[in-house]
Scaffold this active site. Structure first.
Site, PDB file in Angstrom:
ATOM      1  N   GLY A 199       0.833  -1.205   0.000  1.00 44.89           N
ATOM      2  CA  GLY A 199       0.000   0.000   0.000  1.00 44.89           C
ATOM      3  C   GLY A 199       0.859   1.243   0.000  1.00 44.89           C
ATOM      4  N   VAL A 203       0.605   4.851   5.414  1.00 42.66           N
ATOM      5  CA  VAL A 203       0.105   3.743   6.230  1.00 42.66           C
ATOM      6  C   VAL A 203       1.250   2.783   6.574  1.00 42.66           C
ATOM      7  CG1 VAL A 203      -1.502   1.791   6.321  1.00 42.66           C
ATOM      8  CG2 VAL A 203      -2.242   3.956   5.326  1.00 42.66           C
ATOM      9  N   GLU A 221       5.608  -3.342   0.619  1.00 41.39           N
ATOM     10  CA  GLU A 221       5.543  -3.208  -0.842  1.00 41.39           C
ATOM     11  C   GLU A 221       4.834  -1.897  -1.137  1.00 41.39           C
ATOM     12  OE1 GLU A 221       6.612  -5.336  -3.321  1.00 41.39           O
ATOM     13  OE2 GLU A 221       7.523  -6.733  -1.912  1.00 41.39           O
ATOM     14  N   CYS A 255       0.952   0.108  -9.274  1.00 44.74           N
ATOM     15  CA  CYS A 255       2.107   0.652  -8.540  1.00 44.74           C
ATOM     16  C   CYS A 255       3.334   0.812  -9.420  1.00 44.74           C
ATOM     17  CB  CYS A 255       2.423  -0.235  -7.352  1.00 44.74           C
ATOM     18  SG  CYS A 255       2.731  -1.949  -7.815  1.00 44.74           S
TER      19      CYS A 255
HETATM   20  P1  NAD Z   1      -5.505   1.007   0.748  1.00 44.89           P
HETATM   21  O1  NAD Z   1      -6.131   2.329   1.050  1.00 44.89           O
HETATM   22  O2  NAD Z   1      -6.390  -0.118   0.382  1.00 44.89           O
HETATM   23  O3  NAD Z   1      -4.609   0.615   2.010  1.00 44.89           O
HETATM   24  C1  NAD Z   1      -3.859  -0.576   2.064  1.00 44.89           C
HETATM   25  C2  NAD Z   1      -4.187  -1.331   3.343  1.00 44.89           C
HETATM   26  O4  NAD Z   1      -3.910  -0.520   4.466  1.00 44.89           O
HETATM   27  C3  NAD Z   1      -5.654  -1.725   3.443  1.00 44.89           C
HETATM   28  O5  NAD Z   1      -5.742  -3.046   3.875  1.00 44.89           O
HETATM   29  C4  NAD Z   1      -6.215  -0.759   4.449  1.00 44.89           C
HETATM   30  O6  NAD Z   1      -7.278  -1.304   5.188  1.00 44.89           O
HETATM   31  C5  NAD Z   1      -5.036  -0.478   5.339  1.00 44.89           C
HETATM   32  N1  NAD Z   1      -5.089   0.853   5.964  1.00 44.89           N
HETATM   33  C6  NAD Z   1      -5.470   2.017   5.374  1.00 44.89           C
HETATM   34  N2  NAD Z   1      -5.357   3.033   6.253  1.00 44.89           N
HETATM   35  C7  NAD Z   1      -4.901   2.512   7.415  1.00 44.89           C
HETATM   36  C8  NAD Z   1      -4.565   3.051   8.703  1.00 44.89           C
HETATM   37  N3  NAD Z   1      -4.685   4.349   8.973  1.00 44.89           N
HETATM   38  N4  NAD Z   1      -4.125   2.205   9.656  1.00 44.89           N
HETATM   39  C9  NAD Z   1      -3.975   0.894   9.393  1.00 44.89           C
HETATM   40  N5  NAD Z   1      -4.287   0.320   8.197  1.00 44.89           N
HETATM   41  C10 NAD Z   1      -4.745   1.120   7.233  1.00 44.89           C
HETATM   42  O7  NAD Z   1      -4.480   1.123  -0.445  1.00 44.89           O
HETATM   43  P2  NAD Z   1      -3.519   2.330  -0.858  1.00 44.89           P
HETATM   44  O8  NAD Z   1      -2.514   2.561   0.194  1.00 44.89           O
HETATM   45  O9  NAD Z   1      -4.315   3.487  -1.337  1.00 44.89           O
HETATM   46  O10 NAD Z   1      -2.834   1.636  -2.133  1.00 44.89           O
HETATM   47  C11 NAD Z   1      -2.238   2.381  -3.116  1.00 44.89           C
HETATM   48  C12 NAD Z   1      -0.737   2.501  -2.861  1.00 44.89           C
HETATM   49  O11 NAD Z   1      -0.167   1.199  -2.796  1.00 44.89           O
HETATM   50  C13 NAD Z   1       0.000   3.205  -3.975  1.00 44.89           C
HETATM   51  O12 NAD Z   1       0.984   4.028  -3.417  1.00 44.89           O
HETATM   52  C14 NAD Z   1       0.641   2.083  -4.762  1.00 44.89           C
HETATM   53  O13 NAD Z   1       1.790   2.460  -5.462  1.00 44.89           O
HETATM   54  C15 NAD Z   1       0.944   1.107  -3.668  1.00 44.89           C
HETATM   55  N6  NAD Z   1       0.995  -0.248  -4.209  1.00 44.89           N
HETATM   56  C16 NAD Z   1       2.166  -0.915  -4.166  1.00 44.89           C
HETATM   57  C17 NAD Z   1       2.254  -2.183  -4.705  1.00 44.89           C
HETATM   58  C18 NAD Z   1       3.530  -2.969  -4.684  1.00 44.89           C
HETATM   59  O14 NAD Z   1       3.460  -4.160  -4.939  1.00 44.89           O
HETATM   60  N7  NAD Z   1       4.678  -2.384  -4.395  1.00 44.89           N
HETATM   61  C19 NAD Z   1       1.129  -2.764  -5.271  1.00 44.89           C
HETATM   62  C20 NAD Z   1      -0.052  -2.061  -5.270  1.00 44.89           C
HETATM   63  C21 NAD Z   1      -0.114  -0.797  -4.736  1.00 44.89           C
END
Ligand code: NAD
Length: 486
Positions: A199, A203, A221, A255
């Site tokens: 993510g 976070v 990741e 990502c």
């Molecule tokens: P998201 O908002 O779904 O969050 C990811 C996870 O974190 C979820 O399970 C969510 O419930 C949890 N979460 C959110 N806020 C939280 C908090 N305050 N406290 C605890 N847990 C919390 O997803 P996102 O972060 O918006 O995803 C997008 C980002 O992820 C982009 O930056 C993207 O580049 C990155 N990403 C990376 C990869 C990789 O493989 N490197 C793959 C996909 C996405």
């Protein structure tokens, strides 16, 4: 009223279902789970994907407007291949690996044994909500762990479907916690043996801080701005097609999508019409009516993107720019941007592609080196010197020449970031390694007791032998003298 209960480790809770999920996974852990049981779990994971393709594709369409073809290519088929690959190699990976022992330890035998870590937490985001749960899950199960899965609440349809399916197919070793920040906060209070989080970086800091309280290791990741360099030595038409594919698949919510394109001004001027042409080839005259183009995951996420676009002067829009919040639609958009323009401050994570003119490849390298280390870096060039320049002078999770995204589809390549784009890696054997502990095992017979040379008292022949055995020379008189003078 919400039922509460007190967990002996983490205190009172308003989320007994979260605590129960963790407890179930912990209780199910078997420290010496054998090959057959692990293969059985991987087979069940394969069955889950194969037998539920329809319902998973429907959920992906509901959450992200993901076309079925794309869902198969980037989520279900991709993950299935990963699971099958891991299953086929698992026997070899589990085998203890004999390693040599230095003469000083002889006689002895040494080996490395891969052990499960225990109960691990996998937290996934919404953009590839199936792949990013099930692909790390395959590694965690192969390594013999039990798992708590936390799908993203943003992709609510996939979350609900996965919760049901994982319960049915793998309920004996995988628990699912659904929900948002409150549930996740509670989840993170528990002690896990590893946390695997995909993510955003903000976070990730919350996750890492929570894990630090238990000294739990993490894999992070993350994302960031992944640039693509284009110069005049490349076939611009093919490069543009590939960039358009990599950028606009999943409506830019990938990502490792090329975040922006860097190139000399003249080259970018020539790339512009090629990008427009490639967009028309891929999505027709109006992407809104294309059944190959996805949607932004929510109105909130769309609003973030349109706010960014509002800062771009109309004269800098090469194509696109229209949006329809009712459909979470954002037209594939190409814009011109300065290196410090409003679109360059954060990861775009949507179907907006800035073209950023820089005088030379050296300037591009400097620009990249001045920012956070990217998750991916793409170089479209036939110049060997230019390729070498990017290879030697930049750091990124992955580097791919002439093709975006593909670096993550080889199970032999580690997939992960570096610095701000992440910590740790997975896919194929790297997943098995990530979710295993490499235990050092030494077996030395009691007789003859060659260790006598290291026992005290430290003097005489014994001491000289011990020093020689570990490759050190005892300091001579002159050295001692020199040392005492200092
Ligand atoms: P998201 O908002 O779904 O969050 C990811 C996870 O974190 C979820 O399970 C969510 O419930 C949890 N979460 C959110 N806020 C939280 C908090 N305050 N406290 C605890 N847990 C919390 O997803 P996102 O972060 O918006 O995803 C997008 C980002 O992820 C982009 O930056 C993207 O580049 C990155 N990403 C990376 C990869 C990789 O493989 N490197 C793959 C996909 C996405």
């Amino acid at each position: 009223m919400t039922p509460t209960r007190t967990d002996p480790e983490t205190g009172p809770t308003a989320f007994p279902e979260v605590d129960d999920a963790v407890e179930r996974a912990r209780t199910a852990f078997v420290p010496d789970l054998g090959l057959a049981a692990r293969l059985d779990r991987l087979h069940r994971l394969e069955d889950l994907i194969r037998e539920n393709r329809g319902v998973l594709e429907e959920a992906l369409a509901a959450d992200l407007g993901k076309p079925a073809h794309e869902a198969w290519l980037t989520e279900l088929g991709f993950t299935l291949e990963e699971v099958v690959g891991i299953r086929k190699e698992l026997r070899g990976w589990m085998r203890p690996r004999r390693v040599p022992v230095p003469l000083s330890l002889a006689p002895a035998r040494a080996r490395i044994e891969a052990q499960p870590l225990g109960t691990v937490l996998i937290m996934a985001p919404w953009n590839y909500p199936v792949q990013l749960v099930l692909s790390p899950l395959a590694g965690a199960l192969a390594a013999g762990n039990t798992v708590v899965v936390k799908p993203s609440e943003v992709s609510a349809n996939v979350s609900a479907v996965l919760a049901g399916l994982l319960g049915r197919y793998l309920g004996d070793c995988v628990s699912v916690v659904e929900g948002g920040v409150p549930e996740t906060t509670r989840l993170l209070e528990h002690r896990f043996d590893h946390v695997f989080y995909t993510g955003n970086g903000s976070v990730a800091r919350v996750v890492m801080a929570a894990a630090a309280r238990h000294l739990t290791p993490v894999t992070l990741e993350l994302g960031g701005k992944s640039p693509a360099w284009v110069d005049d030595s490349t076939d611009l038409r093919t490069a543009a097609r590939r960039i358009v594919w990599g950028k606009f698949v999943n409506a830019g919510q990938t990502c490792v999508a090329p975040d922006h394109v860097l190139g000399p001004p003249g080259v970018l001027a020539d790339v512009e019409p090629e990008l427009v042409r490639a967009l028309a080839e891929h999505y027709g005259a109006d992407a809104r009516h294309s059944d190959s183009y996805g949607r932004i995951v929510s109105e909130r996420h769309l609003a973030r993107l349109t706010r960014l676009l509002d800062q771009v002067p109309a004269a800098d829009v090469v194509c696109g720019g229209s949006a329809d919040p009712a459909e979470c639609y954002l037209e594939p958009t190409v814009v011109r941007s300065a290196p410090d323009g409003p679109l360059m401050a954060e990861e775009i994570f949507g179907p907006v592609l800035p073209l950023v003119a820089v005088p030379s490849a050296e300037d591009a390298v400097e620009l990249i080196a001045a920012g956070d280390k990217p998750l991916a870096l793409y170089v479209f060039s036939e110049h060997r010197a230019v390729k070498d320049l990017f290879r030697r002078r930049t750091s990124s999770g992955g580097l791919s020449f002439n093709a975006p995204l593909l670096q993550l589809s080889s199970p032999h390549l580690p997939f992960g970031g570096v610095g701000d784009s992440g910590t740790g890696a997975y896919h194929g054997k790297h997943s098995f390694t990530t979710f295993s502990h490499a235990r050092a095992v030494l077996d030395k017979p009691l007789g003859p007791d060659t260790l006598r040379v290291v026992y005290p008292p430290y003097r005489g022949l014994r001491s000289r032998l011990a020093a020689a055995a570990v490759g050190l020379r005892r300091p001579g008189r002159r050295t001692r003298h020199a040392v005492s003078k200092i």
